[in-house]
Motif scaffolding. Structure first.
Motif, PDB file in Angstrom:
ATOM      1  N   GLU A  10       0.848  -1.193   0.000  1.00  0.00           N
ATOM      2  CA  GLU A  10       0.000   0.000   0.000  1.00  0.00           C
ATOM      3  C   GLU A  10       0.889   1.250   0.000  1.00  0.00           C
ATOM      4  O   GLU A  10       1.821   1.346   0.781  1.00  0.00           O
ATOM      5  CB  GLU A  10      -0.841  -0.076   1.298  1.00  0.00           C
ATOM      6  N   GLY A  11       0.606   2.193  -0.885  1.00  0.00           N
ATOM      7  CA  GLY A  11       1.357   3.461  -0.878  1.00  0.00           C
ATOM      8  C   GLY A  11       2.776   3.337  -1.390  1.00  0.00           C
ATOM      9  O   GLY A  11       3.600   4.208  -1.140  1.00  0.00           O
ATOM     10  N   ALA A  12       3.075   2.235  -2.108  1.00  0.00           N
ATOM     11  CA  ALA A  12       4.443   2.067  -2.612  1.00  0.00           C
ATOM     12  C   ALA A  12       4.621   2.735  -3.974  1.00  0.00           C
ATOM     13  O   ALA A  12       3.707   2.736  -4.805  1.00  0.00           O
ATOM     14  CB  ALA A  12       4.789   0.580  -2.706  1.00  0.00           C
ATOM     15  N   ASP A  18      12.853   5.031 -18.137  1.00  0.00           N
ATOM     16  CA  ASP A  18      11.928   4.203 -18.918  1.00  0.00           C
ATOM     17  C   ASP A  18      11.864   2.760 -18.430  1.00  0.00           C
ATOM     18  O   ASP A  18      11.535   1.855 -19.187  1.00  0.00           O
ATOM     19  CB  ASP A  18      12.322   4.260 -20.398  1.00  0.00           C
ATOM     20  N   GLU A  19      12.195   2.544 -17.146  1.00  0.00           N
ATOM     21  CA  GLU A  19      12.064   1.184 -16.610  1.00  0.00           C
ATOM     22  C   GLU A  19      10.597   0.756 -16.678  1.00  0.00           C
ATOM     23  O   GLU A  19       9.693   1.585 -16.575  1.00  0.00           O
ATOM     24  CB  GLU A  19      12.540   1.121 -15.144  1.00  0.00           C
ATOM     25  N   ASN A  20      10.432  -0.543 -16.806  1.00  0.00           N
ATOM     26  CA  ASN A  20       9.103  -1.100 -16.975  1.00  0.00           C
ATOM     27  C   ASN A  20       8.590  -1.586 -15.616  1.00  0.00           C
ATOM     28  O   ASN A  20       8.929  -2.678 -15.180  1.00  0.00           O
ATOM     29  CB  ASN A  20       9.238  -2.269 -17.953  1.00  0.00           C
ATOM     30  N   VAL A  21       7.815  -0.734 -14.939  1.00  0.00           N
ATOM     31  CA  VAL A  21       7.356  -1.104 -13.592  1.00  0.00           C
ATOM     32  C   VAL A  21       5.848  -0.950 -13.474  1.00  0.00           C
ATOM     33  O   VAL A  21       5.248  -0.086 -14.119  1.00  0.00           O
ATOM     34  CB  VAL A  21       8.045  -0.257 -12.490  1.00  0.00           C
ATOM     35  N   GLN A  22       5.267  -1.808 -12.627  1.00  0.00           N
ATOM     36  CA  GLN A  22       3.809  -1.743 -12.441  1.00  0.00           C
ATOM     37  C   GLN A  22       3.400  -0.811 -11.306  1.00  0.00           C
ATOM     38  O   GLN A  22       2.285  -0.313 -11.289  1.00  0.00           O
ATOM     39  CB  GLN A  22       3.261  -3.153 -12.208  1.00  0.00           C
ATOM     40  N   LEU A  23       4.296  -0.551 -10.354  1.00  0.00           N
ATOM     41  CA  LEU A  23       3.971   0.419  -9.291  1.00  0.00           C
ATOM     42  C   LEU A  23       3.917   1.813  -9.903  1.00  0.00           C
ATOM     43  O   LEU A  23       4.582   2.063 -10.912  1.00  0.00           O
ATOM     44  CB  LEU A  23       5.080   0.423  -8.222  1.00  0.00           C
ATOM     45  N   PRO A  24       3.159   2.733  -9.293  1.00  0.00           N
ATOM     46  CA  PRO A  24       3.248   4.115  -9.753  1.00  0.00           C
ATOM     47  C   PRO A  24       4.698   4.586  -9.630  1.00  0.00           C
ATOM     48  O   PRO A  24       5.375   4.247  -8.650  1.00  0.00           O
ATOM     49  CB  PRO A  24       2.325   4.888  -8.810  1.00  0.00           C
ATOM     50  N   ALA A  25       5.175   5.320 -10.642  1.00  0.00           N
ATOM     51  CA  ALA A  25       6.606   5.647 -10.679  1.00  0.00           C
ATOM     52  C   ALA A  25       6.839   7.147 -10.779  1.00  0.00           C
ATOM     53  O   ALA A  25       6.045   7.882 -11.355  1.00  0.00           O
ATOM     54  CB  ALA A  25       7.256   4.942 -11.855  1.00  0.00           C
ATOM     55  N   VAL A  26       7.956   7.574 -10.215  1.00  0.00           N
ATOM     56  CA  VAL A  26       8.425   8.957 -10.321  1.00  0.00           C
ATOM     57  C   VAL A  26       9.818   8.884 -10.918  1.00  0.00           C
ATOM     58  O   VAL A  26      10.612   8.010 -10.556  1.00  0.00           O
ATOM     59  CB  VAL A  26       8.441   9.616  -8.916  1.00  0.00           C
ATOM     60  N   TYR A  45      10.795   2.453  -3.594  1.00  0.00           N
ATOM     61  CA  TYR A  45      11.893   1.600  -4.062  1.00  0.00           C
ATOM     62  C   TYR A  45      12.640   2.388  -5.129  1.00  0.00           C
ATOM     63  O   TYR A  45      12.089   2.694  -6.182  1.00  0.00           O
ATOM     64  CB  TYR A  45      11.347   0.296  -4.619  1.00  0.00           C
ATOM     65  N   ALA A  46      13.888   2.745  -4.831  1.00  0.00           N
ATOM     66  CA  ALA A  46      14.631   3.647  -5.722  1.00  0.00           C
ATOM     67  C   ALA A  46      15.706   2.902  -6.481  1.00  0.00           C
ATOM     68  O   ALA A  46      16.428   2.070  -5.909  1.00  0.00           O
ATOM     69  CB  ALA A  46      15.264   4.763  -4.897  1.00  0.00           C
ATOM     70  N   ARG A  47      15.856   3.204  -7.763  1.00  0.00           N
ATOM     71  CA  ARG A  47      17.007   2.712  -8.521  1.00  0.00           C
ATOM     72  C   ARG A  47      18.263   3.276  -7.882  1.00  0.00           C
ATOM     73  O   ARG A  47      18.266   4.413  -7.405  1.00  0.00           O
ATOM     74  CB  ARG A  47      16.982   3.264  -9.947  1.00  0.00           C
ATOM     75  N   CYS A  48      19.321   2.519  -7.953  1.00  0.00           N
ATOM     76  CA  CYS A  48      20.564   2.951  -7.316  1.00  0.00           C
ATOM     77  C   CYS A  48      21.379   3.816  -8.287  1.00  0.00           C
ATOM     78  O   CYS A  48      21.762   3.349  -9.356  1.00  0.00           O
ATOM     79  CB  CYS A  48      21.373   1.720  -6.913  1.00  0.00           C
ATOM     80  N   PRO A  49      21.649   5.086  -7.940  1.00  0.00           N
ATOM     81  CA  PRO A  49      22.451   5.932  -8.824  1.00  0.00           C
ATOM     82  C   PRO A  49      23.858   5.379  -8.981  1.00  0.00           C
ATOM     83  O   PRO A  49      24.302   4.542  -8.190  1.00  0.00           O
ATOM     84  CB  PRO A  49      22.503   7.272  -8.081  1.00  0.00           C
ATOM     85  N   ARG A  50      24.563   5.848 -10.008  1.00  0.00           N
ATOM     86  CA  ARG A  50      25.967   5.465 -10.180  1.00  0.00           C
ATOM     87  C   ARG A  50      26.768   5.939  -8.977  1.00  0.00           C
ATOM     88  O   ARG A  50      26.442   6.953  -8.379  1.00  0.00           O
ATOM     89  CB  ARG A  50      26.538   6.125 -11.435  1.00  0.00           C
ATOM     90  N   LYS A  51      27.824   5.225  -8.651  1.00  0.00           N
ATOM     91  CA  LYS A  51      28.615   5.624  -7.474  1.00  0.00           C
ATOM     92  C   LYS A  51      29.907   6.317  -7.884  1.00  0.00           C
ATOM     93  O   LYS A  51      30.854   6.403  -7.104  1.00  0.00           O
ATOM     94  CB  LYS A  51      28.895   4.400  -6.594  1.00  0.00           C
ATOM     95  N   THR A  52      29.965   6.783  -9.114  1.00  0.00           N
ATOM     96  CA  THR A  52      31.150   7.514  -9.586  1.00  0.00           C
ATOM     97  C   THR A  52      30.701   8.839 -10.190  1.00  0.00           C
ATOM     98  O   THR A  52      29.520   9.030 -10.474  1.00  0.00           O
ATOM     99  CB  THR A  52      31.886   6.715 -10.680  1.00  0.00           C
ATOM    100  N   GLY A  53      31.655   9.735 -10.384  1.00  0.00           N
ATOM    101  CA  GLY A  53      31.370  11.034 -10.995  1.00  0.00           C
ATOM    102  C   GLY A  53      30.322  11.792 -10.191  1.00  0.00           C
ATOM    103  O   GLY A  53      30.270  11.700  -8.962  1.00  0.00           O
ATOM    104  N   VAL A  54      29.463  12.522 -10.883  1.00  0.00           N
ATOM    105  CA  VAL A  54      28.391  13.270 -10.220  1.00  0.00           C
ATOM    106  C   VAL A  54      27.401  12.295  -9.569  1.00  0.00           C
ATOM    107  O   VAL A  54      26.744  12.620  -8.581  1.00  0.00           O
ATOM    108  CB  VAL A  54      27.679  14.202 -11.237  1.00  0.00           C
TER     109      VAL A  54
END
Ligand code: AMP
Ligand code: MG
Length: 340
Positions: free
Chosen positions: A266-268, A275-283, A312-321
């Protein structure tokens, strides 16, 4: 403390002059910079510094960064200016980098959080530099948010957090960079430690100074316990905490999609790059690290606005910006990383 009459100003020359008058009278002003909005007051006035801590609800041992309008102004504020520091300022300033140096007697205890050092920054934003030069003194300016909430990247964010708590807010539109400055310390041998990653990256510094002279501080990508001694007091505080409970999902795109598509809480929400393919509402937080830096804090506030409970967040790159984005998101997630 929520009872002041807060003026909303534009970034016109005449409004910058009004803001400078307020600052000269010991008042506070939220100002745009290229990183995030700063909550500015006279850095040389302990009364103004005390007001900044009170307006933000910031712990008084978390030092304020001091902003100057030209590099030549630094000499009054520090007791040593090593070649390496000068090299860094010449290469990356005006811009999103803060260098920590031994403070001179001009910087009051209140501004430096009781430390014997001070962080100095020469911002790229012309309006910020103009305001500082109109004042004729440096401006102490932490991010213009309530302590613990995401840093402000638009005047609307400042209005939400600081209306009634500061004398004026300059509306300068959205901040170009979107994450706070890279904070560095320079030791006697000229070696540099990155205390907070930002738009000036580890690689930028390593190319300038040589890789053997640059290191990343502990605490950038891991939790530092309360009470543990840290190089930068800000590291030990939970930051950017939205109401939503965020988890970073560290894995490939396919693994992320598979993980998120098995969730029905609930509320996820899913916090995706694009452009990831997800069924949850996405931001969306954007495809490139630069775009993610630009959008992250706005997205964190937005998730609260839409009532997200679990993210549930995608993990940003851990290098550069990307490292700057990861560092902020990790704090927003209270260090919860699910490794797939
Ligand atoms: P903010 O002003 O909200 O952008 O946060 C400033 C960050 O820079 C905080 O994490 C501080 O702990 C760090 N900082 C500022 N001045 C110093 C200093 N003199 N020594 C170590 N860290 C500093
Ligand atoms: Mg801050």
């Amino acid at each position: 403390m929520n009872d002041m009459n807060t003026l909303i100003l534009s970034d016109s020359d005449s409004d910058l002059r009004r803001a400078a008058e307020i600052l000269k009278n010991g008042g506070l002003c939220a100002m745009p910079t290229e990183t995030v909005y700063g909550l500015a007051g006279n850095a040389l006035d302990s009364g103004a510094a005390a007001k900044i801590y009170a307006a933000k609800g910031r712990p008084s041992d978390n030092p304020l960064i001091v902003h100057i309008s030209e590099l030549s102004r630094i000499h009054d504020l520090v007791t040593a200016f090593p070649d390496t520091a000068e090299k860094i300022f010449k290469a990356f300033s005006p811009g999103p980098v803060t260098v920590i140096l031994p403070r001179s007697h001009k910087i009051p205890d209140a501004t430096s959080g009781g430390l014997d050092t001070v962080g100095i920054r020469l911002p790229a934003d012309k309006r910020a530099r103009k305001l500082i030069s109109l004042c004729g003194f440096p401006l102490a300016a932490p991010s213009a948010n309530l302590s613990g909430s995401p840093s402000p990247t638009s005047a609307e964010h400042c209005i939400r957090d600081l209306m009634g708590r500061v004398d004026c807010i300059i509306d300068g539109g959205k901040c170009a960079v979107g994450v706070e400055s890279t904070v560095l310390s320079v030791d006697r041998d000229g070696d540099v430690t990155v205390l907070r990653p930002g738009f000036v990256t580890y690689n930028d510094l390593a190319s300038l100074l040589g890789e053997e002279h640059v290191r990343l501080a502990r605490g950038i990508t891991e939790r530092v316990d309360e009470g543990e001694k840290v190089l930068s007091p800000g590291m030990k505080y939970r930051h950017y905490a939205p109401d939503a409970d965020i988890a970073i999902i560290d894995g490939s795109r396919e693994q992320f999609e598979c993980f998120v598509n098995s969730r029905r809480d609930e509320g996820a929400f899913a916090l995706i790059f694009g452009d990831e393919n997800v069924q949850l509402p996405a931001v969306k937080m954007g495809l490139t690290s630069e775009e993610q830096a630009h959008l992250l804090f706005d997205v964190l506030r937005h998730l609260d606005d839409i009532g997200a409970k679990r993210v549930y967040a995608r993990c940003p790159r851990k290098t550069g910006v990307g490292l700057a984005v990861y560092n902020r998101l990790l704090r927003a997630a209270g260090f919860e990383v699910i490794k797939l």
